[in-house]
Design a protein around this motif. Structure first.
Motif, PDB file in Angstrom:
ATOM      1  N   MET A  76      20.468  -1.369 -20.818  1.00  0.00           N
ATOM      2  CA  MET A  76      20.466  -0.015 -20.265  1.00  0.00           C
ATOM      3  C   MET A  76      21.521   0.866 -20.947  1.00  0.00           C
ATOM      4  O   MET A  76      21.250   1.998 -21.342  1.00  0.00           O
ATOM      5  CB  MET A  76      20.726  -0.102 -18.759  1.00  0.00           C
ATOM      6  CG  MET A  76      20.861   1.223 -18.069  1.00  0.00           C
ATOM      7  SD  MET A  76      19.328   2.160 -18.054  1.00  0.00           S
ATOM      8  CE  MET A  76      18.460   1.375 -16.701  1.00  0.00           C
ATOM      9  N   GLN A  77      22.730   0.328 -21.084  1.00  0.00           N
ATOM     10  CA  GLN A  77      23.823   1.123 -21.652  1.00  0.00           C
ATOM     11  C   GLN A  77      23.463   1.625 -23.045  1.00  0.00           C
ATOM     12  O   GLN A  77      23.657   2.787 -23.376  1.00  0.00           O
ATOM     13  CB  GLN A  77      25.109   0.265 -21.686  1.00  0.00           C
ATOM     14  CG  GLN A  77      26.376   1.087 -21.874  1.00  0.00           C
ATOM     15  CD  GLN A  77      26.469   2.231 -20.862  1.00  0.00           C
ATOM     16  OE1 GLN A  77      26.132   2.061 -19.683  1.00  0.00           O
ATOM     17  NE2 GLN A  77      26.862   3.408 -21.317  1.00  0.00           N
ATOM     18  N   ARG A  78      22.877   0.707 -23.836  1.00  0.00           N
ATOM     19  CA  ARG A  78      22.530   1.094 -25.203  1.00  0.00           C
ATOM     20  C   ARG A  78      21.457   2.181 -25.193  1.00  0.00           C
ATOM     21  O   ARG A  78      21.498   3.134 -25.967  1.00  0.00           O
ATOM     22  CB  ARG A  78      22.027  -0.130 -25.975  1.00  0.00           C
ATOM     23  CG  ARG A  78      22.365  -0.015 -27.443  1.00  0.00           C
ATOM     24  CD  ARG A  78      21.681  -1.061 -28.264  1.00  0.00           C
ATOM     25  NE  ARG A  78      20.645  -0.423 -29.073  1.00  0.00           N
ATOM     26  CZ  ARG A  78      19.549  -1.032 -29.449  1.00  0.00           C
ATOM     27  NH1 ARG A  78      19.317  -2.267 -29.077  1.00  0.00           N
ATOM     28  NH2 ARG A  78      18.667  -0.395 -30.186  1.00  0.00           N
ATOM     29  N   LEU A  79      20.511   2.039 -24.266  1.00  0.00           N
ATOM     30  CA  LEU A  79      19.447   3.050 -24.186  1.00  0.00           C
ATOM     31  C   LEU A  79      20.035   4.410 -23.836  1.00  0.00           C
ATOM     32  O   LEU A  79      19.660   5.429 -24.391  1.00  0.00           O
ATOM     33  CB  LEU A  79      18.410   2.634 -23.136  1.00  0.00           C
ATOM     34  CG  LEU A  79      17.527   1.443 -23.515  1.00  0.00           C
ATOM     35  CD1 LEU A  79      16.701   0.986 -22.322  1.00  0.00           C
ATOM     36  CD2 LEU A  79      16.606   1.824 -24.670  1.00  0.00           C
ATOM     37  N   LEU A  80      20.986   4.392 -22.904  1.00  0.00           N
ATOM     38  CA  LEU A  80      21.564   5.667 -22.463  1.00  0.00           C
ATOM     39  C   LEU A  80      22.396   6.313 -23.569  1.00  0.00           C
ATOM     40  O   LEU A  80      22.591   7.528 -23.583  1.00  0.00           O
ATOM     41  CB  LEU A  80      22.419   5.458 -21.201  1.00  0.00           C
ATOM     42  CG  LEU A  80      21.626   5.152 -19.937  1.00  0.00           C
ATOM     43  CD1 LEU A  80      22.541   4.746 -18.793  1.00  0.00           C
ATOM     44  CD2 LEU A  80      20.784   6.359 -19.528  1.00  0.00           C
ATOM     45  N   GLU A  81      22.895   5.492 -24.499  1.00  0.00           N
ATOM     46  CA  GLU A  81      23.704   6.044 -25.578  1.00  0.00           C
ATOM     47  C   GLU A  81      22.862   6.436 -26.791  1.00  0.00           C
ATOM     48  O   GLU A  81      23.374   7.024 -27.739  1.00  0.00           O
ATOM     49  CB  GLU A  81      24.759   5.004 -26.017  1.00  0.00           C
ATOM     50  CG  GLU A  81      25.918   4.904 -25.032  1.00  0.00           C
ATOM     51  CD  GLU A  81      26.693   3.603 -25.177  1.00  0.00           C
ATOM     52  OE1 GLU A  81      26.393   2.817 -26.097  1.00  0.00           O
ATOM     53  OE2 GLU A  81      27.587   3.389 -24.348  1.00  0.00           O
TER      54      GLU A  81
END
Ligand SMILES: *Cc1c(COP(=O)(O)O)cnc(C)c1O
Length: 468
Positions: free
Chosen positions: A17-22
């Motif tokens: 998720m974190q990577r997607l949001l970044e």
């Protein structure tokens, strides 16, 4: 490499998720829809991807594809999209069970603004919520009174809480059912503050078993219709009339959870074995409870009817307020019950009943019409016989003769097509059988054939567009 290892690898490779949001596209989507909605959409997309990998293995979609899928989801807007039901399940719980008749849709629209919900127009004084629908319910069942709550699970909970709280409820071991969604009769009895007393064996319970279990703590004899399973073979159960005699004799109440409850005899459509709430009352039940959105063909609601003295504690119970239905439910329900004034009119206008009344010939004609519409758009499809189901936990095992159109792509392309149909506008819920998409026409209305044909053409991969 084994399937399991490749699946595990694909799952591990799913972007976090974190990577997607970044990633690049996320900022724009976040600005447009808000970060909270974006996170929810990404969570849903990741879950779908996980399920796909578990079901079919294969490669993991990249961050870009996942963000795009989340963007599509957000763009589709509000979540309760109209769906054309080509799944061949009449009371498809995931699709909202019974589609409402036109008269009910109009009643809902009328009630949506200010309406005479708890207002007596004659006197200008306060009126009783649900009075109209409840009076019609009582009339249709030949009962003294009716009561409407949010759904049938709520009806059973309210009845047991109000009538048996602090006391005992006797139920046959063959009827301690789970309806689905975790609704289990023993849990409902416990939640209602009553003690469950099980009698008989799984396959056989006699009236003597009930009689032997009655104590001075017993309040209610509960009978539950085995809606979603069948017991066959060496079985027996106590008849309602016997239970009613026992209840009278020992000053108890007999409550029958009828489940799907139809107001017309469905045997006329070749559907056997569904319990009739009216017949239950005639056989001596003090109260019956059943669903509004199963075989009745109305909105989600829990309908309770029977003797006024048995209903009074339910009306007074604090849970009654928590479980009360809203104005749009009551409007739809009243309109549906009104149609039952004339059985033939009910069968003609209530979509669920109209479906049961279809002839094989009318289904075939519908199939040929869709086939011709698609042929006109350059798509050749086969027409096959099919088997539809009642669904909604009613009439288990009953096979409804139907027809289905078989769409061309096979194998993994079929899964992609089924997905594209679900995500189209209108959305289409189809059936994936033996790696082929089938459109079962049992629950498709004639007026939906043209939108359905357009949706199919819109969902098919265009020859010039490459993979989608
Ligand atoms: C379906 C069913 C219920 C629950 O009905 P809902 O309206 O879905 O809450 C309860 N009891 C029986 C026997 C049922 O079949």
């Amino acid at each position: 490499m084994s399937l399991e290892t490749s699946q595990a690898q694909a799952l591990r490779a799913l972007p976090k998720m974190q990577r997607l949001l970044e990633s690049d596209g996320a900022a724009a989507l976040g600005a447009r829809y808000g970060r909270g909605r974006l996170v929810s959409a990404l969570r849903e997309v990741l879950e779908v991807e996980r399920q796909e990998i578990l079901a079919r293995g294969g490669r993991t979609a990249g961050a870009e594809a996942l963000l795009e899928a989340a963007g599509d989801r957000l763009e589709r807007g509000l979540s309760l999209k109209r769906v054309i039901n080509a799944a061949g399940v009449v009371l498809h719980t995931n699709l909202g069970r019974a589609p409402l008749p036109r008269a009910a849709v109009e009643a809902v629209a009328e009630a949506a603004g200010y309406c005479a919900l708890e207002y007596d127009l004659e006197s200008g004084r306060r009126g009783r919520r649900g009075a109209g629908a409840e009076a019609l319910l009582a009339e249709r069942l030949g009962a003294e009174e009716g009561l409407v709550v949010n759904n049938a699970a709520a009806a059973v909970l309210l009845a047991l809480s109000a009538l048996a709280g602090g006391g005992e409820v006797i139920v046959s071991r063959g009827e301690l059912v789970e309806i689905g969604g975790g609704f289990r009769i023993p849990d409902v009895i416990a939640q209602g503050g009553a003690r469950l007393v099980e009698v008989g064996a799984t396959n056989r319970t006699r009236i003597e078993d009930y009689r032997a279990a009655v104590t001075d703590q017993t309040r209610v004899l509960l009978k539950v219709h085995p809606s979603n399973y069948r017991m066959v073979g060496f079985t027996c159960e106590a008849a309602l009339a016997e239970l009613s005699d026992l209840a009278r004799e020992r000053n108890l109440l007999l409550v029958h959870d009828v489940g799907a409850g139809a107001l017309v005899d469905l045997a006329r459509f070749g559907l056997p074995g569904e319990a009739s709430p009216k017949a239950s009352l005639e056989a001596g039940a003090d109260l019956v409870a059943f669903s509004g959105d199963k075989l009745l063909g109305g909105p989600q609601a829990g309908l309770i009817a029977g003797r006024a003295a048995a209903l009074a504690p339910l009306r007074r119970h604090p849970l009654a307020r928590a479980l009360r239905p809203d104005k749009m439910t009551l409007a739809a329900l009243e309109a549906v019950l009104d149609l039952y004034a004339d059985e033939e009119r009910a069968v003609a206008e209530i979509p669920v009943l109209r479906q049961f009344a279809q002839t094989p010939q009318s289904l075939r004609t519908r199939g040929e019409r869709l086939q011709a519409l698609l042929a006109g758009k350059g798509l050749a499809c086969g027409l096959e016989t099919s088997t539809a189901r009642v669904g909604g936990g009613a009439a288990p095992g009953v096979e409804l003769e139907s027809v289905a159109l078989v769409l061309p792509p096979e194998g993994s392309a079929a899964a992609a097509l089924a997905r594209a149909l679900r995500c189209g506008d209108p959305a289409v819920a189809a059936r994936l059988v033996r790696e082929q998409v089938r459109l079962d026409l049992f629950a498709v209305a004639d007026e939906d054939l043209e939108p359905l044909a357009d949706a199919v053409v819109g969902a098919l991969p265009r020859p010039d567009a490459g993979p989608r």
